[in-house]
Design a protein around this motif. Structure first.
Motif, PDB file in Angstrom:
ATOM      1  N   GLY A  22       0.802  -1.221   0.000  1.00 26.03           N
ATOM      2  CA  GLY A  22       0.000   0.000   0.000  1.00 26.03           C
ATOM      3  C   GLY A  22       0.836   1.273   0.000  1.00 26.03           C
ATOM      4  N   HIS A  23       2.114   1.153   0.353  1.00 26.51           N
ATOM      5  CA  HIS A  23       3.017   2.306   0.255  1.00 26.51           C
ATOM      6  C   HIS A  23       3.910   2.174  -0.981  1.00 26.51           C
ATOM      7  N   LEU A  24       4.303   0.926  -1.237  1.00 24.52           N
ATOM      8  CA  LEU A  24       5.274   0.676  -2.312  1.00 24.52           C
ATOM      9  C   LEU A  24       4.701   0.982  -3.696  1.00 24.52           C
ATOM     10  N   GLY A 107       7.593  10.820   1.463  1.00 19.25           N
ATOM     11  CA  GLY A 107       7.291   9.607   2.233  1.00 19.25           C
ATOM     12  C   GLY A 107       5.902   9.142   1.835  1.00 19.25           C
ATOM     13  N   MET A 108       5.795   7.875   1.448  1.00 22.16           N
ATOM     14  CA  MET A 108       4.487   7.380   0.997  1.00 22.16           C
ATOM     15  C   MET A 108       3.679   6.781   2.143  1.00 22.16           C
ATOM     16  N   GLY A 203      -6.561  -9.991  -0.572  1.00 19.25           N
ATOM     17  CA  GLY A 203      -6.439  -9.602   0.835  1.00 19.25           C
ATOM     18  C   GLY A 203      -5.306  -8.611   1.032  1.00 19.25           C
ATOM     19  N   GLY A 204      -5.226  -7.590   0.170  1.00 18.93           N
ATOM     20  CA  GLY A 204      -4.140  -6.617   0.284  1.00 18.93           C
ATOM     21  C   GLY A 204      -2.843  -7.215  -0.223  1.00 18.93           C
ATOM     22  N   ARG A 272     -10.075  -6.879   1.070  1.00 15.82           N
ATOM     23  CA  ARG A 272      -9.781  -6.005   2.193  1.00 15.82           C
ATOM     24  C   ARG A 272      -9.917  -4.573   1.694  1.00 15.82           C
ATOM     25  N   SER A 273      -9.887  -3.596   2.612  1.00 14.54           N
ATOM     26  CA  SER A 273     -10.084  -2.226   2.145  1.00 14.54           C
ATOM     27  C   SER A 273      -8.876  -1.337   2.418  1.00 14.54           C
ATOM     28  N   GLY A 274      -7.702  -1.838   2.045  1.00 15.69           N
ATOM     29  CA  GLY A 274      -6.497  -1.001   2.033  1.00 15.69           C
ATOM     30  C   GLY A 274      -6.670   0.075   0.962  1.00 15.69           C
ATOM     31  N   ALA A 275      -6.019   1.217   1.185  1.00 14.49           N
ATOM     32  CA  ALA A 275      -6.272   2.373   0.321  1.00 14.49           C
ATOM     33  C   ALA A 275      -5.870   2.163  -1.138  1.00 14.49           C
ATOM     34  N   SER A 276      -4.754   1.474  -1.382  1.00 13.06           N
ATOM     35  CA  SER A 276      -4.355   1.295  -2.788  1.00 13.06           C
ATOM     36  C   SER A 276      -5.297   0.331  -3.495  1.00 13.06           C
TER      37      SER A 276
END
Ligand SMILES: CC(=O)N[C@H]1[C@@H](OP(=O)(O)OP(=O)(O)OC[C@H]2O[C@@H](n3ccc(=O)[nH]c3=O)[C@H](O)[C@@H]2O)O[C@H](CO)[C@@H](O)[C@@H]1O
Length: 374
Positions: A22-24, A107-108, A203-204, A272-276
């Motif tokens: 989700g950051h990468l 920074g992500m 699942g993310g 899942r509901s991760g932002a990316s």
């Protein structure tokens, strides 16, 4: 679309995006855009397996590994070791910023962003943090204090920061997802049947064991209705493969390096509901059943999911009460009511911010004022 304005010279930009997909992946998207515009980019990732797995497909980008340090509980004995590791990582970051002559640091998100952003702030270099969630994490709120601007995935997060510093950019998707793929080609590529409805389960970036288990039971009830493409995550691949060995309508992938094809192949998504993940669902215009990770910090995945549910793009169900019957009932409903599915797809698409990556690159290129701080 916002047009980039010319800069005086190519910039050296450091993007800290380690720790989780989700950051990468948004970090990779920003790097791809900045590189396309002629800038030099260094990406800082962590030593975690998911970072190595995800970055290996981007050989044209310059990745460096930096130690990922998570903040321990306060008070705790871990604080002493944490302080030492933090000091070392800030020193490492400072040397790296000198080595690449950094002009700006982004920074992500997450605690891995803090040391390089802090080191840059101390050196008077422009600094940014991007937060993609509806409810920002503590690490980002802390990092934001030493940032020139805070870049937001969605407006809902603004009031957690100094609003004057915030710019809503959206969350970027990777270059390979910008153009939506053809469904037939995507299914061919992933070796999936053309004539069946397809449910993508994800699942993310690291998979979701409990969600996988619930979906497998639901899939037993839905053999006639549809096929399933389950992205299991590395830790659950063997188990899911064994449990579904007698289910030819269930297709299993450990980690998917062709997410654009996975979305294009799908008629509906369980996730899942991760932002990316949500950003990509909006970009692809895919209806979803969202099951927030119940242990996410401050339950932020539920906040993300509520935004999508409120816009009619998704249904949200909590894992502690979710049953395989609920999943099967949702799938029967959307597959028998084509107007409902079409409307959810349309609502998802309306949440797309297709120019997020340009907006971020524009901010990085255009701001040449000295860093301002809280
Ligand atoms: C448990 C937890 O706290 N997770 C957080 C983490 O999510 P996490 O790292 O799981 O990330 P997201 O759900 O936001 O995104 C997953 C990313 O991985 C990609 N992908 C996934 C599987 C795969 O096989 N291949 C692949 O490329 C997806 O396309 C997507 O780009 O960071 C997000 C962004 O801050 C947060 O919103 C999430 O809440």
């Amino acid at each position: 679309m916002t047009q980039p304005s010319p800069t005086r010279r190519p910039l050296n930009i450091v993007i800290a995006c380690g720790g989780t997909g989700g950051h990468l992946f948004p970090g990779i998207a920003v790097a791809q855009e900045l590189k396309k515009r002629g800038h030099k980019v260094t990406l800082l990732i962590s030593q975690k397996k998911v970072d190595a797995q995800a970055s290996k497909n981007y050989g044209d980008l310059d990745f460096r590994v930096i130690e990922a340090i998570a903040m321990p509980k306060i008070p705790s004995l871990g604080l002493l070791g944490f302080g030492l590791r933090l000091y070392k990582t800030i020193r490492f970051s400072r040397n790296l910023l000198d080595e690449v002559s950094a002009d700006a640091v982004i920074g992500m998100g997450g605690f891995t962003s803090f040391p390089p952003v802090y080191a840059a702030h101390r050196k008077g270099i422009r600094t940014y943090v991007h937060d993609s969630n509806a409810l920002p994490g503590k690490a980002n709120r802390m990092t934001a204090k030493c940032c020139t601007n805070v870049l937001l995935g969605i407006e809902e997060a603004r009031h957690y920061f100094n609003p004057a510093k915030c710019i809503v950019t959206g969350t970027p998707v990777r270059q390979e997802m910008e153009v939506r793929k053809d469904r037939r080609e995507a299914r061919e590529e992933l070796n999936l049947p053309q004539d069946r409805r397809m449910v993508l389960v994800m699942g993310g970036s690291q998979g979701a064991r409990n969600l996988n288990s619930l979906v497998i039971e639901a899939a037993r009830q839905c053999a006639e209705l549809c096929d399933f493409l389950i992205i299991t995550g590395s830790a659950d691949f063997e188990r899911v493969s064994q449990l579904t060995a007698d289910m030819p309508h269930v297709h299993v992938i450990e980690f998917c390096s062709a997410m654009a094809s996975a979305y294009a192949a799908a008629d509906v998504v369980v996730s899942r509901s991760g932002a990316s993940s949500l950003t990509e669902l909006a970009h692809m215009g895919k209806a979803a059943l969202l099951v927030p990770y119940p242990f996410a910090a401050d339950d932020h995945q539920a906040h993300n999911a509520r935004v999508f549910a409120a816009h009619g793009a998704a249904r949200m169900m909590r894992e502690n009460t979710l049953t395989p019957d609920d999943i099967a009932a949702f799938l029967k409903e959307v597959f028998t009511d084509s107007a409902l599915l079409a409307s959810m797809n349309e609502c998802a698409l309306r949440l797309d911010m297709p120019d997020a990556v340009s907006r971020i690159a524009n901010v990085i290129e255009n701001t040449d004022s000295p860093a301002s701080h809280d």
